[in-house]
Design a protein around this motif. Structure first.
Motif, PDB file in Angstrom:
ATOM      1  N   TYR A  13       0.829  -1.206   0.000  1.00  0.00           N
ATOM      2  CA  TYR A  13       0.000   0.000   0.000  1.00  0.00           C
ATOM      3  C   TYR A  13       0.864   1.258   0.000  1.00  0.00           C
ATOM      4  CZ  TYR A  13      -3.467  -3.425   1.506  1.00  0.00           C
ATOM      5  OH  TYR A  13      -4.284  -4.533   1.588  1.00  0.00           O
ATOM      6  N   ILE A  14       0.540   2.186  -0.863  1.00  0.00           N
ATOM      7  CA  ILE A  14       1.155   3.511  -0.875  1.00  0.00           C
ATOM      8  C   ILE A  14       0.036   4.537  -0.949  1.00  0.00           C
ATOM      9  CG2 ILE A  14       3.364   2.835  -1.920  1.00  0.00           C
ATOM     10  CD1 ILE A  14       2.164   3.780  -4.628  1.00  0.00           C
ATOM     11  N   LEU A  15       0.367   5.786  -0.730  1.00  0.00           N
ATOM     12  CA  LEU A  15      -0.621   6.863  -0.824  1.00  0.00           C
ATOM     13  C   LEU A  15      -0.763   7.270  -2.286  1.00  0.00           C
ATOM     14  CD1 LEU A  15      -2.564   8.852   0.442  1.00  0.00           C
ATOM     15  CD2 LEU A  15      -0.629  10.385   0.867  1.00  0.00           C
ATOM     16  N   ARG A  16      -1.600   6.551  -2.992  1.00  0.00           N
ATOM     17  CA  ARG A  16      -1.860   6.910  -4.383  1.00  0.00           C
ATOM     18  C   ARG A  16      -2.719   8.175  -4.411  1.00  0.00           C
ATOM     19  NH1 ARG A  16      -0.506   2.507  -7.778  1.00  0.00           N
ATOM     20  NH2 ARG A  16      -0.167   0.553  -6.640  1.00  0.00           N
ATOM     21  N   ASN A  17      -2.446   9.035  -5.377  1.00  0.00           N
ATOM     22  CA  ASN A  17      -3.155  10.308  -5.426  1.00  0.00           C
ATOM     23  C   ASN A  17      -4.661  10.139  -5.549  1.00  0.00           C
ATOM     24  OD1 ASN A  17      -1.415  12.415  -4.946  1.00  0.00           O
ATOM     25  ND2 ASN A  17      -0.801  12.669  -7.082  1.00  0.00           N
ATOM     26  N   TYR A  18      -5.089   9.126  -6.271  1.00  0.00           N
ATOM     27  CA  TYR A  18      -6.538   8.967  -6.431  1.00  0.00           C
ATOM     28  C   TYR A  18      -7.197   8.569  -5.117  1.00  0.00           C
ATOM     29  CZ  TYR A  18      -7.133   3.848  -6.439  1.00  0.00           C
ATOM     30  OH  TYR A  18      -7.245   2.521  -6.081  1.00  0.00           O
ATOM     31  N   LEU A  19      -6.483   7.809  -4.267  1.00  0.00           N
ATOM     32  CA  LEU A  19      -7.015   7.451  -2.959  1.00  0.00           C
ATOM     33  C   LEU A  19      -7.137   8.681  -2.068  1.00  0.00           C
ATOM     34  CD1 LEU A  19      -5.015   4.154  -2.238  1.00  0.00           C
ATOM     35  CD2 LEU A  19      -7.424   4.353  -2.937  1.00  0.00           C
ATOM     36  N   ALA A  20      -6.109   9.526  -2.101  1.00  0.00           N
ATOM     37  CA  ALA A  20      -6.172  10.767  -1.328  1.00  0.00           C
ATOM     38  C   ALA A  20      -7.332  11.635  -1.807  1.00  0.00           C
ATOM     39  CB  ALA A  20      -4.852  11.523  -1.435  1.00  0.00           C
ATOM     40  N   GLN A  21      -7.501  11.707  -3.133  1.00  0.00           N
ATOM     41  CA  GLN A  21      -8.567  12.530  -3.686  1.00  0.00           C
ATOM     42  C   GLN A  21      -9.943  12.007  -3.283  1.00  0.00           C
ATOM     43  OE1 GLN A  21      -8.220  15.400  -5.041  1.00  0.00           O
ATOM     44  NE2 GLN A  21     -10.403  15.696  -5.490  1.00  0.00           N
ATOM     45  N   GLU A  22     -10.128  10.704  -3.297  1.00  0.00           N
ATOM     46  CA  GLU A  22     -11.409  10.130  -2.881  1.00  0.00           C
ATOM     47  C   GLU A  22     -11.697  10.437  -1.414  1.00  0.00           C
ATOM     48  OE1 GLU A  22     -11.938   6.275  -5.854  1.00  0.00           O
ATOM     49  OE2 GLU A  22     -10.964   6.000  -3.913  1.00  0.00           O
ATOM     50  N   ALA A  23     -10.658  10.363  -0.574  1.00  0.00           N
ATOM     51  CA  ALA A  23     -10.841  10.676   0.847  1.00  0.00           C
ATOM     52  C   ALA A  23     -11.189  12.150   1.047  1.00  0.00           C
ATOM     53  CB  ALA A  23      -9.581  10.306   1.627  1.00  0.00           C
ATOM     54  N   ILE A  24     -10.547  13.022   0.279  1.00  0.00           N
ATOM     55  CA  ILE A  24     -10.802  14.460   0.396  1.00  0.00           C
ATOM     56  C   ILE A  24     -12.227  14.794  -0.028  1.00  0.00           C
ATOM     57  CG2 ILE A  24     -10.196  16.694  -0.637  1.00  0.00           C
ATOM     58  CD1 ILE A  24      -7.255  15.592  -0.662  1.00  0.00           C
ATOM     59  N   VAL A  25     -12.684  14.203  -1.114  1.00  0.00           N
ATOM     60  CA  VAL A  25     -14.063  14.432  -1.562  1.00  0.00           C
ATOM     61  C   VAL A  25     -15.048  13.974  -0.490  1.00  0.00           C
ATOM     62  CG1 VAL A  25     -15.800  13.731  -3.246  1.00  0.00           C
ATOM     63  CG2 VAL A  25     -13.499  14.359  -4.010  1.00  0.00           C
ATOM     64  N   ALA A  26     -14.759  12.846   0.136  1.00  0.00           N
ATOM     65  CA  ALA A  26     -15.641  12.356   1.193  1.00  0.00           C
ATOM     66  C   ALA A  26     -15.665  13.328   2.376  1.00  0.00           C
ATOM     67  CB  ALA A  26     -15.186  10.967   1.651  1.00  0.00           C
ATOM     68  N   VAL A  27     -14.509  13.855   2.755  1.00  0.00           N
ATOM     69  CA  VAL A  27     -14.472  14.831   3.843  1.00  0.00           C
ATOM     70  C   VAL A  27     -15.314  16.051   3.496  1.00  0.00           C
ATOM     71  CG1 VAL A  27     -12.995  16.389   5.175  1.00  0.00           C
ATOM     72  CG2 VAL A  27     -12.224  14.058   4.698  1.00  0.00           C
ATOM     73  N   GLU A  28     -15.196  16.509   2.263  1.00  0.00           N
ATOM     74  CA  GLU A  28     -15.997  17.650   1.816  1.00  0.00           C
ATOM     75  C   GLU A  28     -17.491  17.373   1.955  1.00  0.00           C
ATOM     76  OE1 GLU A  28     -12.990  19.556  -1.549  1.00  0.00           O
ATOM     77  OE2 GLU A  28     -14.511  18.089  -2.152  1.00  0.00           O
ATOM     78  N   GLU A  29     -17.865  16.115   1.852  1.00  0.00           N
ATOM     79  CA  GLU A  29     -19.272  15.724   1.975  1.00  0.00           C
ATOM     80  C   GLU A  29     -19.649  15.370   3.407  1.00  0.00           C
ATOM     81  OE1 GLU A  29     -19.422  12.540  -0.802  1.00  0.00           O
ATOM     82  OE2 GLU A  29     -19.525  13.855  -2.570  1.00  0.00           O
ATOM     83  N   GLY A  30     -18.700  15.561   4.335  1.00  0.00           N
ATOM     84  CA  GLY A  30     -18.980  15.309   5.737  1.00  0.00           C
ATOM     85  C   GLY A  30     -18.740  13.894   6.200  1.00  0.00           C
ATOM     86  N   ASN A  31     -18.084  13.094   5.384  1.00  0.00           N
ATOM     87  CA  ASN A  31     -17.831  11.688   5.717  1.00  0.00           C
ATOM     88  C   ASN A  31     -16.344  11.490   5.964  1.00  0.00           C
ATOM     89  OD1 ASN A  31     -17.734   8.917   5.957  1.00  0.00           O
ATOM     90  ND2 ASN A  31     -18.313   8.494   3.836  1.00  0.00           N
ATOM     91  N   LEU A  32     -15.950  11.221   7.204  1.00  0.00           N
ATOM     92  CA  LEU A  32     -14.542  11.042   7.558  1.00  0.00           C
ATOM     93  C   LEU A  32     -14.078   9.587   7.465  1.00  0.00           C
ATOM     94  CD1 LEU A  32     -14.179  13.368  10.700  1.00  0.00           C
ATOM     95  CD2 LEU A  32     -13.715  13.901   8.307  1.00  0.00           C
ATOM     96  N   THR A  33     -14.993   8.668   7.246  1.00  0.00           N
ATOM     97  CA  THR A  33     -14.627   7.248   7.260  1.00  0.00           C
ATOM     98  C   THR A  33     -13.570   6.887   6.219  1.00  0.00           C
ATOM     99  OG1 THR A  33     -16.780   6.625   8.165  1.00  0.00           O
ATOM    100  CG2 THR A  33     -15.502   4.904   7.063  1.00  0.00           C
ATOM    101  N   PRO A  34     -13.702   7.302   4.936  1.00  0.00           N
ATOM    102  CA  PRO A  34     -12.649   6.950   3.968  1.00  0.00           C
ATOM    103  C   PRO A  34     -11.275   7.494   4.346  1.00  0.00           C
ATOM    104  CG  PRO A  34     -14.642   7.610   2.823  1.00  0.00           C
ATOM    105  CD  PRO A  34     -14.854   7.941   4.272  1.00  0.00           C
ATOM    106  N   LEU A  35     -11.222   8.685   4.915  1.00  0.00           N
ATOM    107  CA  LEU A  35      -9.941   9.251   5.351  1.00  0.00           C
ATOM    108  C   LEU A  35      -9.340   8.397   6.457  1.00  0.00           C
ATOM    109  CD1 LEU A  35      -7.729  11.405   5.578  1.00  0.00           C
ATOM    110  CD2 LEU A  35      -9.302  12.762   6.979  1.00  0.00           C
ATOM    111  N   HIS A  36     -10.150   8.034   7.436  1.00  0.00           N
ATOM    112  CA  HIS A  36      -9.629   7.256   8.555  1.00  0.00           C
ATOM    113  C   HIS A  36      -9.245   5.843   8.129  1.00  0.00           C
ATOM    114  CE1 HIS A  36     -11.937  10.120  11.471  1.00  0.00           C
ATOM    115  NE2 HIS A  36     -10.872  10.671  10.940  1.00  0.00           N
TER     116      HIS A  36
END
Length: 497
Positions: free
Chosen positions: A438-461
């Motif tokens: 596992y590495i921090l792929r940019n698309y994974l970071a982007q998906e987590a950021i979009v989720a945070v913007e929508e009020g969902n912290l689960t993908p980030l965590h």
């Protein structure tokens, strides 16, 4: 959190005192307990949240922004400084002190008409990459937390402000020495003062004299080479290797449009603001030396030129040896083939160290060229060595290659270099211990950021959880190891933050 103020108390004139502007509705977006342990914080609290968000003063904190200059994309900027980072002081932990900085804490005298804020997406990315690199054993600064808010800020569009709480063994950069090397700024007295402080704080075994200065700069060269060797081996592109983004301790620092390689591409550019590729992946080793040369020029008033040149001459040697060490481990090649027992490997025994190094570099380069020519994923291809039987060319790795003949020719030379592996299962386990799944792929970071913007912290965590154990299988998170979808391949980020 117990703070001391060595930089603030001993280096007056190297900073401006400035207090953070609080953010509205602060809340924890992410927290690293591993980083918190470094400074003896047991858990997040409401009082700590208010202090780190700038809404309450922290006892013993001095609050200051450092001044420095630097070469940005090759051009010299005579005055830069912490435009949106405010340092509280050095927090005392069980194994030493760490600077604590609020990145996004508001404007400083060095903001250059900026608002001094960081947006949520950049704050989250810095947090994730700091902690991810640490778990990958890459020298790096750390991140304690990300604090979100409902404070609006404008970049290309309206976004919300956030603060990354950064921990660093030192925030001193190459650019500090460039700033204080000029006579109108008190050189060489100020320059010597800064070098002496750096040595006493971080190299206590060295003396503050000519011999100590030479030894110190030599260590800076080696530490920088070691860091960049790690970047090249793990497939990490920093994106903005300006001299003001180079830590004097050789820690990965000041993350902007970084990226890990997905499909291997030698000249991969991750920064939208770098169309000419000055900081492309393949250019990082050369830029590391170029930056060190700029640092050497800044130190010329107090260090003899012969000593500076001798230290700089260590860079390539250290870089190659560190890179070889890392890549040999990844590919399962012993440092020396002397114990090889197969008849084919006997021919390697007569090689000199230099011949062996050159042969191994050629072998490693041959594999990366094959990956690029066959459009393979860098991380996943190396991870495949954990399932490879080195005694047979037939494997899932071979099946990934379009150019099967090219792979077979390479693999024949690779087998010759390896010799006989007595315990294949143990050998495979060793490959998995150094080749992350596992590495921090940019698309994974982007998906987590979009989720945070929508009020969902689960993908980030969840992403943070996965990145804490990058070498483990974690089958419940297999999807995080997949190649990016088409939209996520080779994402290029901007410097906007």
């Amino acid at each position: 959190m117990q703070l001391k103020q060595d930089f603030f108390e001993q280096l007056s004139g190297f900073y401006s005192q400035v207090f953070p502007l609080g953010i509205s509705n602060p809340h924890w977006l992410a927290w690293s307990q591993d980083a918190a342990n470094l400074i003896a914080i047991e858990k997040p609290s409401d009082a700590l949240l208010q202090g780190l968000s700038g809404n309450a003063q922290i006892a013993d904190a001095s609050y200051y922004a450092q001044v420095y200059s630097g070469h940005q994309f090759g051009g010299y900027s005579p005055q830069l400084g912490d435009g949106r980072s405010i340092i509280l002081g050095e927090a005392i932990g069980p194994q030493g002190a760490w600077d604590v900085a609020l990145k996004g804490g508001g404007p400083t005298p060095y903001s250059r008409h900026g608002d001094g804020r960081a947006v949520m997406r950049s704050a989250v990315r810095e947090f994730l990459i700091s902690e991810a690199l640490h778990q990958l054993h890459v020298p790096t600064t750390r991140a304690l937390a990300v604090i979100g808010s409902d404070l609006p800020v404008w970049r290309e569009t309206q976004e919300t402000a956030a603060i990354t709480v950064r921990l660093a063994k030192s925030h001193i950069r190459f650019g500090h020495f460039e700033f204080f090397c000029h006579s109108e700024r008190g050189a060489p007295d100020k320059l010597k003062q800064l070098v002496n402080f750096t040595i006493k704080q971080h190299y206590p075994d060295l003396s503050c004299d000519a011999a100590g200065y030479k030894a110190w700069f030599t260590q800076v060269v080696r530490d920088t080479a070691k860091m960049i060797a790690h970047w090249q081996a793990i497939g990490f592109a920093h994106g903005v290797m300006n001299t003001d983004n180079m830590s004097i301790l050789g820690d990965s620092f000041d993350f902007g449009p970084f990226a890990f390689l997905d499909t291997f591409k030698e000249d991969f550019i991750c920064n939208h603001s770098d169309p000419e590729g000055r900081y492309a992946f393949s250019q990082q080793p050369g830029i590391g030396l170029w930056n060190l040369q700029r640092l050497a020029q800044a130190l010329a008033p107090i260090i003899a030129s012969d000593d500076l040149i001798a230290a700089l001459n260590q860079y390539q040697v250290e870089l190659v040896q560190q890179y070889l060490r890392l890549m040999r481990a990844k590919l399962g090649m012993a440092v020396s083939p002397a114990k090889a027992t197969s008849p084919e490997a006997e021919s390697n025994k007569g090689l000199t160290d230099t011949e062996l190094d050159n042969s191994d570099l050629e072998l490693i380069g041959g594999f990366t060229m094959l990956m690029e020519g066959n459009h393979l994923d860098y991380t996943n291809s190396l991870r495949s060595f954990g399932q490879l039987d080195p005694h047979t060319k037939h494997s899932s790795l071979r099946d990934d290659f379009i150019d099967v003949n090219g792979f077979d020719n390479w693999f024949e030379a690779y087998q010759k270099r390896l010799g006989h592996i007595h315990d294949v299962e143990q050998w495979q386990g060793q490959r998995n211990s150094v080749n992350p799944k596992y590495i921090l792929r940019n698309y994974l970071a982007q998906e987590a950021i979009v989720a945070v913007e929508e009020g969902n912290l689960t993908p980030l965590h969840e992403l943070q959880q996965v990145l804490q154990k990058p070498f483990d299988e974690q089958p419940e998170f297999d999807d995080f190891a997949k190649r990016p979808p088409d939209w996520g391949q080779g994402l290029i980020m901007s410097c906007s933050s």
